[in-house]
Design a protein around this motif. Structure first.
Motif, PDB file in Angstrom:
ATOM      1  N   GLU A   1      -4.030  18.911  -4.491  1.00 46.66           N
ATOM      2  CA  GLU A   1      -4.068  20.364  -4.284  1.00 46.66           C
ATOM      3  C   GLU A   1      -3.253  20.768  -3.058  1.00 46.66           C
ATOM      4  O   GLU A   1      -2.667  21.848  -3.024  1.00 46.66           O
ATOM      5  N   ALA A   2      -3.230  19.905  -2.051  1.00 50.26           N
ATOM      6  CA  ALA A   2      -2.447  20.190  -0.841  1.00 50.26           C
ATOM      7  C   ALA A   2      -0.976  19.827  -1.003  1.00 50.26           C
ATOM      8  O   ALA A   2      -0.174  20.100  -0.118  1.00 50.26           O
ATOM      9  N   ASP A   3      -0.633  19.190  -2.116  1.00 51.04           N
ATOM     10  CA  ASP A   3       0.738  18.761  -2.395  1.00 51.04           C
ATOM     11  C   ASP A   3       1.238  17.775  -1.346  1.00 51.04           C
ATOM     12  O   ASP A   3       2.350  17.876  -0.841  1.00 51.04           O
ATOM     13  N   VAL A   4       0.358  16.805  -1.004  1.00 50.44           N
ATOM     14  CA  VAL A   4       0.767  15.695  -0.160  1.00 50.44           C
ATOM     15  C   VAL A   4       0.545  14.397  -0.924  1.00 50.44           C
ATOM     16  O   VAL A   4      -0.335  14.310  -1.781  1.00 50.44           O
ATOM     17  N   GLN A   5       1.360  13.415  -0.634  1.00 53.27           N
ATOM     18  CA  GLN A   5       1.220  12.102  -1.258  1.00 53.27           C
ATOM     19  C   GLN A   5       0.362  11.225  -0.370  1.00 53.27           C
ATOM     20  O   GLN A   5       0.592  11.130   0.834  1.00 53.27           O
ATOM     21  N   GLY A   6      -0.649  10.592  -0.961  1.00 59.05           N
ATOM     22  CA  GLY A   6      -1.506   9.707  -0.195  1.00 59.05           C
ATOM     23  C   GLY A   6      -1.096   8.252  -0.317  1.00 59.05           C
ATOM     24  O   GLY A   6      -0.616   7.817  -1.364  1.00 59.05           O
ATOM     25  N   ILE A   7      -1.257   7.508   0.766  1.00 55.43           N
ATOM     26  CA  ILE A   7      -1.234   6.044   0.734  1.00 55.43           C
ATOM     27  C   ILE A   7      -2.658   5.637   1.073  1.00 55.43           C
ATOM     28  O   ILE A   7      -3.138   5.882   2.185  1.00 55.43           O
ATOM     29  N   TRP A   8      -3.361   5.030   0.124  1.00 58.37           N
ATOM     30  CA  TRP A   8      -4.810   4.930   0.189  1.00 58.37           C
ATOM     31  C   TRP A   8      -5.274   3.515   0.507  1.00 58.37           C
ATOM     32  O   TRP A   8      -4.975   2.578  -0.224  1.00 58.37           O
ATOM     33  N   ASP A   9      -6.008   3.379   1.621  1.00 54.85           N
ATOM     34  CA  ASP A   9      -6.675   2.114   1.929  1.00 54.85           C
ATOM     35  C   ASP A   9      -7.846   1.912   0.968  1.00 54.85           C
ATOM     36  O   ASP A   9      -8.628   2.838   0.739  1.00 54.85           O
ATOM     37  N   LEU A  10      -7.983   0.702   0.452  1.00 55.64           N
ATOM     38  CA  LEU A  10      -9.136   0.365  -0.388  1.00 55.64           C
ATOM     39  C   LEU A  10     -10.214  -0.363   0.394  1.00 55.64           C
ATOM     40  O   LEU A  10     -11.372  -0.416  -0.038  1.00 55.64           O
ATOM     41  N   SER A  11      -9.865  -0.957   1.521  1.00 52.65           N
ATOM     42  CA  SER A  11     -10.834  -1.603   2.403  1.00 52.65           C
ATOM     43  C   SER A  11     -10.354  -1.419   3.837  1.00 52.65           C
ATOM     44  O   SER A  11      -9.222  -1.771   4.160  1.00 52.65           O
ATOM     45  N   HIS A  12     -11.233  -0.880   4.682  1.00 52.48           N
ATOM     46  CA  HIS A  12     -10.833  -0.582   6.054  1.00 52.48           C
ATOM     47  C   HIS A  12     -11.955  -0.996   7.009  1.00 52.48           C
ATOM     48  O   HIS A  12     -12.815  -0.204   7.375  1.00 52.48           O
ATOM     49  N   TYR A  13     -11.946  -2.266   7.400  1.00 50.31           N
ATOM     50  CA  TYR A  13     -12.869  -2.803   8.405  1.00 50.31           C
ATOM     51  C   TYR A  13     -14.345  -2.736   8.012  1.00 50.31           C
ATOM     52  O   TYR A  13     -15.207  -2.586   8.870  1.00 50.31           O
ATOM     53  N   HIS A  14     -14.661  -2.773   6.744  1.00 51.21           N
ATOM     54  CA  HIS A  14     -16.055  -2.847   6.320  1.00 51.21           C
ATOM     55  C   HIS A  14     -16.142  -3.952   5.273  1.00 51.21           C
ATOM     56  O   HIS A  14     -15.138  -4.343   4.683  1.00 51.21           O
ATOM     57  N   ARG A  15     -17.315  -4.430   5.008  1.00 48.78           N
ATOM     58  CA  ARG A  15     -17.512  -5.473   4.014  1.00 48.78           C
ATOM     59  C   ARG A  15     -17.488  -4.849   2.632  1.00 48.78           C
ATOM     60  O   ARG A  15     -18.355  -4.066   2.276  1.00 48.78           O
ATOM     61  N   ASN A  16     -16.451  -5.134   1.872  1.00 51.13           N
ATOM     62  CA  ASN A  16     -16.328  -4.604   0.509  1.00 51.13           C
ATOM     63  C   ASN A  16     -16.970  -5.606  -0.447  1.00 51.13           C
ATOM     64  O   ASN A  16     -16.419  -6.679  -0.704  1.00 51.13           O
TER      65      ASN A  16
END
Length: 260
Positions: free
Chosen positions: A35-50
């Motif tokens: 909706e904001a018309d920005v492209q995301g680069i998405w972390d799937l795990s960030h310093y937590h136990r997945n």
């Protein structure tokens, strides 16, 4: 997120790094970026136990397909895999293995996945690259990310970028950098600097690397929003290292450089 994305876009940022980690609704976050018309680069795990990385990658890929069709979905499967095990309680090589698994699962469920690695690469010794080497040897990585901060840097950024480019021959990104106004090491190493000065310094180093043939595809100021200290995430106080403050005002020195 809607307000933050709007402020980022107003300052010329059309690509952002954010998270689709467990506990976050990927539909809401992907929709907000669209909706904001920005492209995301998405972390799937960030310093937590997945605890279920396969499910994490699958639902992110399927949500992106539902929201944006076959548009490219950019993922950073594991943030800083060389540090991740120590902070999340994993064995030393487990984070790189998790990144490889999630990249493969995402590509099994989405036809157009881009993969960014990112790790603290602050010098040019071989040990700096061990986690990235492991991921690149197993997965078709699109961009190599270099996380580089004033308090941990041991070698000039331009030299780090050149070394990274020559090692992998893949596009390189400064995937994290920022200046913390309250960090004593930042001020000790760079007296008189503020966020705008650091932004300019980073871009000067990037230009040096580009003149030596390095394909640098981006610089990410991280985080873009002032946030609580890493070790006390529920604190009311904020570290001053972002563009956007807690009251939604912006840091004038960094804002001025972004518009320069």
């Amino acid at each position: 997120m809607h307000q933050h994305f709007q402020v980022a876009r107003a300052h010329g940022m059309l690509t952002v790094r954010d998270g689709l980690v467990p506990g976050h609704d990927p539909w809401d976050r992907l929709s907000a970026a669209r909706e904001a018309d920005v492209q995301g680069i998405w972390d799937l795990s960030h310093y937590h136990r997945n605890f279920d990385p396969i499910h994490t990658a699958q639902i992110a890929a399927e949500a992106a397909l539902g929201i944006s069709g076959h548009e490219r979905l950019w993922l950073c499967p594991v943030n800083e895999p060389s540090l991740y095990p120590r902070l999340s309680g994993m064995r030393s090589h487990e984070a790189a293995g998790m990144a490889i698994t999630m990249a493969r699962v995402a590509r099994d469920h989405h036809p157009n996945i881009g993969i960014l690695t990112n790790d603290p690469i602050t010098g040019v010794g071989d040990r700096q690259f061990e986690a990235t080497d492991a991921i690149v040897s197993a997965v078709d990585v699109d961009v190599i990310g270099v996380n580089y901060y004033p308090h941990t840097a041991r070698t000039a950024l331009s030299k780090v970028l050149v070394k990274t480019w020559r090692r992998y021959r893949k596009p390189v990104m400064v995937s994290e950098t920022s200046w913390h106004d309250g960090h004593p090491v930042h001020h000790h190493r760079h007296p008189g600097f503020h966020k705008g000065h650091w932004w300019r310094h980073v871009h000067e180093e990037v230009e040096i690397a580009r003149r030596q043939g390095v394909n640098v595809v981006g610089v990410c100021w991280y985080p873009i929003v002032d946030c609580p200290p890493w070790h006390t995430p529920r604190a009311r106080r904020r570290w001053s290292h972002g563009l956007i403050r807690s009251d939604m005002s912006v840091d004038p020195a960094l804002a001025a450089e972004l518009f320069a």
